[in-house]
Design a protein around this motif. Structure first.
Motif, PDB file in Angstrom:
ATOM      1  N   PHE A  20      -6.158  11.400  -3.015  1.00 48.98           N
ATOM      2  CA  PHE A  20      -7.407  11.460  -3.762  1.00 48.98           C
ATOM      3  C   PHE A  20      -7.116  11.995  -5.162  1.00 48.98           C
ATOM      4  O   PHE A  20      -6.561  13.089  -5.309  1.00 48.98           O
TER       5      PHE A  20
ATOM      6  N   LYS B 280     -13.444  -3.617   5.110  1.00 49.46           N
ATOM      7  CA  LYS B 280     -12.950  -2.228   5.177  1.00 49.46           C
ATOM      8  C   LYS B 280     -14.095  -1.253   4.872  1.00 49.46           C
ATOM      9  O   LYS B 280     -13.958  -0.333   4.053  1.00 49.46           O
ATOM     10  N   ALA B 281     -15.192  -1.466   5.577  1.00 47.23           N
ATOM     11  CA  ALA B 281     -16.403  -0.696   5.317  1.00 47.23           C
ATOM     12  C   ALA B 281     -16.195   0.776   5.622  1.00 47.23           C
ATOM     13  O   ALA B 281     -15.558   1.130   6.606  1.00 47.23           O
TER      14      ALA B 281
ATOM     15  N   LYS C 226       0.843  -1.196   0.000  1.00 46.49           N
ATOM     16  CA  LYS C 226       0.000   0.000   0.000  1.00 46.49           C
ATOM     17  C   LYS C 226       0.876   1.242   0.000  1.00 46.49           C
ATOM     18  O   LYS C 226       1.893   1.241   0.651  1.00 46.49           O
ATOM     19  N   PRO C 227       0.517   2.297  -0.612  1.00 48.84           N
ATOM     20  CA  PRO C 227      -0.737   2.535  -1.339  1.00 48.84           C
ATOM     21  C   PRO C 227      -0.715   2.059  -2.787  1.00 48.84           C
ATOM     22  O   PRO C 227      -1.600   2.399  -3.551  1.00 48.84           O
TER      23      PRO C 227
ATOM     24  N   ALA D 224     -17.238   4.795   9.171  1.00 49.26           N
ATOM     25  CA  ALA D 224     -16.345   5.953   9.273  1.00 49.26           C
ATOM     26  C   ALA D 224     -17.100   7.249   9.017  1.00 49.26           C
ATOM     27  O   ALA D 224     -16.611   8.326   9.352  1.00 49.26           O
TER      28      ALA D 224
ATOM     29  N   GLY E 215      -3.112   1.737  -5.719  1.00 50.38           N
ATOM     30  CA  GLY E 215      -4.061   0.648  -5.494  1.00 50.38           C
ATOM     31  C   GLY E 215      -5.386   0.840  -6.215  1.00 50.38           C
ATOM     32  O   GLY E 215      -6.082  -0.132  -6.496  1.00 50.38           O
ATOM     33  N   ASN E 216      -5.735   2.079  -6.497  1.00 52.41           N
ATOM     34  CA  ASN E 216      -7.015   2.287  -7.186  1.00 52.41           C
ATOM     35  C   ASN E 216      -6.836   2.392  -8.703  1.00 52.41           C
ATOM     36  O   ASN E 216      -7.731   2.831  -9.407  1.00 52.41           O
TER      37      ASN E 216
ATOM     38  N   PRO F 286      -3.591   5.978  -1.155  1.00 51.97           N
ATOM     39  CA  PRO F 286      -3.168   6.882  -2.221  1.00 51.97           C
ATOM     40  C   PRO F 286      -3.834   8.240  -2.045  1.00 51.97           C
ATOM     41  O   PRO F 286      -4.874   8.337  -1.399  1.00 51.97           O
TER      42      PRO F 286
ATOM     43  N   HIS G  88     -12.203  -0.340  -0.545  1.00 50.28           N
ATOM     44  CA  HIS G  88     -13.251  -0.239   0.475  1.00 50.28           C
ATOM     45  C   HIS G  88     -14.615  -0.621  -0.086  1.00 50.28           C
ATOM     46  O   HIS G  88     -14.930  -0.259  -1.220  1.00 50.28           O
TER      47      HIS G  88
ATOM     48  N   ALA H 248     -12.113   5.905  -7.172  1.00 49.50           N
ATOM     49  CA  ALA H 248     -11.149   6.432  -6.202  1.00 49.50           C
ATOM     50  C   ALA H 248     -10.999   5.523  -4.985  1.00 49.50           C
ATOM     51  O   ALA H 248      -9.915   5.445  -4.406  1.00 49.50           O
ATOM     52  N   CYS H 249     -12.067   4.870  -4.561  1.00 48.69           N
ATOM     53  CA  CYS H 249     -12.029   4.188  -3.264  1.00 48.69           C
ATOM     54  C   CYS H 249     -12.407   2.712  -3.323  1.00 48.69           C
ATOM     55  O   CYS H 249     -11.900   1.908  -2.535  1.00 48.69           O
TER      56      CYS H 249
HETATM   57  C1  HEC Z   1      -5.204   1.317  -2.015  1.00 48.15           C
HETATM   58  C2  HEC Z   1      -6.287   1.036  -1.139  1.00 48.15           C
HETATM   59  C3  HEC Z   1      -7.150   2.169  -0.632  1.00 48.15           C
HETATM   60  C4  HEC Z   1      -7.810   3.131  -1.361  1.00 48.15           C
HETATM   61  C5  HEC Z   1      -7.818   3.327  -2.853  1.00 48.15           C
HETATM   62  C6  HEC Z   1      -8.541   3.902  -0.402  1.00 48.15           C
HETATM   63  N1  HEC Z   1      -8.329   3.436   0.861  1.00 48.15           N
HETATM   64 FE1  HEC Z   1      -9.127   4.165   2.570  1.00 48.15          FE
HETATM   65  N2  HEC Z   1      -8.059   2.839   3.684  1.00 48.15           N
HETATM   66  C7  HEC Z   1      -7.245   1.853   3.158  1.00 48.15           C
HETATM   67  C8  HEC Z   1      -6.640   1.124   4.244  1.00 48.15           C
HETATM   68  C9  HEC Z   1      -5.690  -0.047   4.104  1.00 48.15           C
HETATM   69  C10 HEC Z   1      -7.112   1.724   5.442  1.00 48.15           C
HETATM   70  C11 HEC Z   1      -6.764   1.347   6.875  1.00 48.15           C
HETATM   71  C12 HEC Z   1      -7.802   0.459   7.434  1.00 48.15           C
HETATM   72  C13 HEC Z   1      -7.381  -0.133   8.760  1.00 48.15           C
HETATM   73  O1  HEC Z   1      -6.506   0.407   9.417  1.00 48.15           O
HETATM   74  O2  HEC Z   1      -7.978  -1.130   9.100  1.00 48.15           O
HETATM   75  C14 HEC Z   1      -7.996   2.785   5.048  1.00 48.15           C
HETATM   76  C15 HEC Z   1      -8.674   3.605   5.943  1.00 48.15           C
HETATM   77  C16 HEC Z   1      -9.604   4.541   5.573  1.00 48.15           C
HETATM   78  C17 HEC Z   1     -10.382   5.328   6.498  1.00 48.15           C
HETATM   79  C18 HEC Z   1     -10.279   5.232   7.998  1.00 48.15           C
HETATM   80  C19 HEC Z   1     -11.479   4.536   8.536  1.00 48.15           C
HETATM   81  C20 HEC Z   1     -11.176   3.236   9.141  1.00 48.15           C
HETATM   82  O3  HEC Z   1     -12.121   2.429   9.170  1.00 48.15           O
HETATM   83  O4  HEC Z   1     -10.069   2.978   9.604  1.00 48.15           O
HETATM   84  C21 HEC Z   1     -11.193   6.131   5.770  1.00 48.15           C
HETATM   85  C22 HEC Z   1     -12.215   7.116   6.304  1.00 48.15           C
HETATM   86  C23 HEC Z   1     -10.916   5.865   4.380  1.00 48.15           C
HETATM   87  N3  HEC Z   1      -9.953   4.891   4.303  1.00 48.15           N
HETATM   88  C24 HEC Z   1     -11.545   6.501   3.328  1.00 48.15           C
HETATM   89  C25 HEC Z   1     -11.205   6.318   1.994  1.00 48.15           C
HETATM   90  C26 HEC Z   1     -11.806   7.047   0.906  1.00 48.15           C
HETATM   91  C27 HEC Z   1     -12.912   8.070   1.073  1.00 48.15           C
HETATM   92  C28 HEC Z   1     -11.193   6.629  -0.242  1.00 48.15           C
HETATM   93  C29 HEC Z   1     -11.435   7.125  -1.635  1.00 48.15           C
HETATM   94  C30 HEC Z   1     -11.266   8.534  -1.862  1.00 48.15           C
HETATM   95  C31 HEC Z   1     -10.210   5.635   0.133  1.00 48.15           C
HETATM   96  N4  HEC Z   1     -10.252   5.478   1.486  1.00 48.15           N
HETATM   97  C32 HEC Z   1      -9.376   4.976  -0.755  1.00 48.15           C
HETATM   98  C33 HEC Z   1      -7.028   1.591   1.802  1.00 48.15           C
HETATM   99  C34 HEC Z   1      -7.494   2.371   0.763  1.00 48.15           C
END
Ligand code: HEC
Ligand code: HEC
Length: 503
Positions: A396, A365-366, A309-310, A370, A319-320, A394, A359, A354-355
């Protein structure tokens, strides 16, 4: 963004893990098993041990079935899945390694042909020819690992390739050798574990005891090589990556810890049931060893995937699916402008690209938890700041207006009641929840980003003032938008944090 987004109600990570872990398990076992069979056949023929030859023939039957059928099917399955979930990265892998893949497939064809001849030739072929085919099988199976290893390790540590784009720089990258020796150790270990599973069913006696000892020896030897190489492998990953993982990435670190404990358990069982008391080895213990072996491999692969990651291809593609070289342009021009396929719902499309490759809204990874109880302004601020959050995400890849659109989409699917009502909390407990959602995603308690120190000795008024100016405290830090009850509870919790007491 030349490809549409494959929208399935199952997390990409889980999909990939299920098929990939099974495949790597079978394919490594196929290599080690080949070596085990042909070496054991040599010894059995030299000793004129008909009982052992018969056992090996039986072993080879199931072996050929699982490796050829399950190995080949899941191998194709992996291509199928990665093509759907990471088309951009798959395209990059094919473009850079087209001759690598072609070589690998050629080796695989030889491997398959040799495995079939070996299996059908037990009774009909001259012993020397039969063993020669066995060696051909093993060598080509191992060579196909050699090739795949160059490509898989490249994904984590591309090394000089990022600068030169040279095939060999990417292939013989920093983790190539540790990973190759490690995986060879895994092959040997799995061959031992599998033979134990088969021999556990034989009736008790001298043959069983000898074969259990011999197979457990393979397990122990493979495990020893693997354990040493795991350390070597860790050391070969750039220090910046491992240091960051230790600080901010719980997933790879936990996976690593779990794999170490599993290795200890496998080693202990092998020594006790395999070497010290081989008579006692029953089907249960042998099956447990196999399950532990599978779990160990799962944990190791999870480590390798999550420490990347990322990125999906380190330093090259996020990753996206966004190419690192394009990220700045996307941020300026917007993500929507890059999408070749759109559904008409901009917020949903933006969220997907993007996400959603990492997620789900609900499930793995809901993101719903959040954002439940949060307003659009807060959600948009978090979307814009993903690169600062825990989890090593990564950046945004879109404009501020697009972040608002994602916030609109997410806001539509989340609970809009206040936190106190959603979670039925009050007082410091409500504050703890508010902290986890509003602050803890960036300021992880106990990590380098912990701000507890700044709250020490602050009055409720001071803290309220701090919250009023929250958006000015740091780049990307969201404005505070909670209601009066939540604010009071959060301030109380921040005071607790400041005391360094209850965390
Ligand atoms: C490459 C993979 C990846 C992408 C793309 C990604 N995330 Fe994440 N995100 C993660 C990981 C890994 C974590 C850490 C989760 C943990 O610690 O359990 C995380 C954590 C989070 C958290 C913290 C909440 C939590 O439950 O720990 C939020 C809010 C979040 N992401 C929002 C987003 C949003 C909004 C996008 C799109 C704009 C996004 N992420 C894109 C991998 C990603
Ligand atoms: C999107 C990430 C993010 C979120 C969410 C976030 N912060 Fe920050 N915060 C930062 C950044 C970045 C800085 C500035 C760099 C630094 O001091 O580490 C900062 C700085 C601070 C500072 C200043 C520290 C100092 O010593 O000057 C405090 C206090 C703080 N945050 C408290 C909070 C609180 C309380 C919340 C929740 C209401 C919160 N932050 C939410 C990113 C965030």
């Amino acid at each position: 963004m030349n490809y549409p987004f494959w929208d399935v109600p199952v997390s990409y990570g889980v999909l990939m893990a299920v098929i990939a872990v099974f495949h790597v398990f079978v394919s490594h076992f196929a290599i080690g098993g080949g070596l085990y069979l042909v070496v054991s056949e040599h010894l059995a023929r030299k000793a004129g041990d008909a009982r052992r030859l018969e056992f090996l023939e039986r072993l080879s039957k199931f072996f050929v079935l699982t490796t050829l059928v399950a190995g080949a099917l899941t191998g194709v399955g992996i291509w199928f899945i990665i093509g759907l979930i990471s088309p951009t990265a798959t395209e990059a892998l094919i473009h850079n390694y087209v001759w690598g893949w072609a070589t690998e497939w050629t080796f695989f064809v030889v491997e398959i042909a040799a495995a079939m001849i070996y299996f059908y030739g037990w009774k009909t072929m001259a012993p020397r020819a039969h063993m020669a085919v066995g060696w051909i099988y093993f060598v080509f199976a191992w060579l196909s690992l050699f090739i795949i290893n160059g490509i898989v390790t490249f994904m984590l540590t591309p090394g000089q390739w990022l600068a030169t784009g040279d095939f060999w720089d990417g292939f013989f990258n920093p983790t190539f050798w540790p990973s190759l020796v490690l995986r060879t150790g895994v092959c040997v270990m799995l061959a031992g574990l599998y033979a134990l599973l088969v021999v556990a069913r034989c009736e008790a006696g001298g043959f069983k005891e000898r074969t259990v000892r011999w197979s457990a020896g393979w397990g122990v030897a493979g495990l020893a090589v693997t354990a040493v190489c795991q350390y070597w492998y860790w050391k070969a990953i750039p220090a910046a990556v491992t240091a960051k993982a230790l600080q901010t990435m719980p997933t790879p670190i936990h996976s690593m810890e779990i794999s170490v404990w599993l290795a200890v358990a496998i080693g202990a069982l092998l020594v006790v049931f395999g070497l010290l008391a081989p008579r006692k080895l029953g089907y249960g213990a042998a099956a447990a060893l196999m399950v532990l072996g599978l779990a160990w491999f799962g944990a190791f692969e999870w480590f390798r995937e999550s420490i990347r990651k990322p990125y999906i291809l380190a330093g090259y593609i996020y990753g996206n699916g966004v190419e690192v070289a394009q990220a700045d342009r996307y941020k300026k021009e917007g993500l929507l402008a890059q999408m070749a396929f759109k559904t008409g719902d901009d917020g949903a499309d933006l969220f997907r690209h993007a996400c959603q490759s990492c997620h789900m809204l609900n499930g793995y990874k809901a993101l719903k938890p959040a954002f439940d109880g949060m307003d659009r302004a807060f959600i948009a601020a978090i979307v814009r700041a993903t690169h600062q959050l825990k989890g090593n995400m990564p950046p945004f890849p879109g404009t501020a207006a697009e972040a608002e659109k994602i916030a609109g989409y997410l806001g539509h699917h989340t609970d809009k009641r206040p936190l106190a009502e959603i979670y039925k909390l009050e007082g410091v407990e409500l504050g703890r929840k508010a902290y986890a959602i509003r602050c803890g995603v960036c300021h992880v308690i106990g990590a380098a980003s912990d701000k507890s120190q700044s709250f020490a000795g602050q009055s409720a008024d001071d803290l309220n003032n701090m919250l009023n100016t929250a958006a000015d405290l740091g780049e990307g830090m969201p404005a505070y938008t909670g209601d009066a009850a939540e604010r009071k509870a959060l301030v109380a919790f921040l005071q607790e944090l400041g005391k360094g007491g209850k965390k």
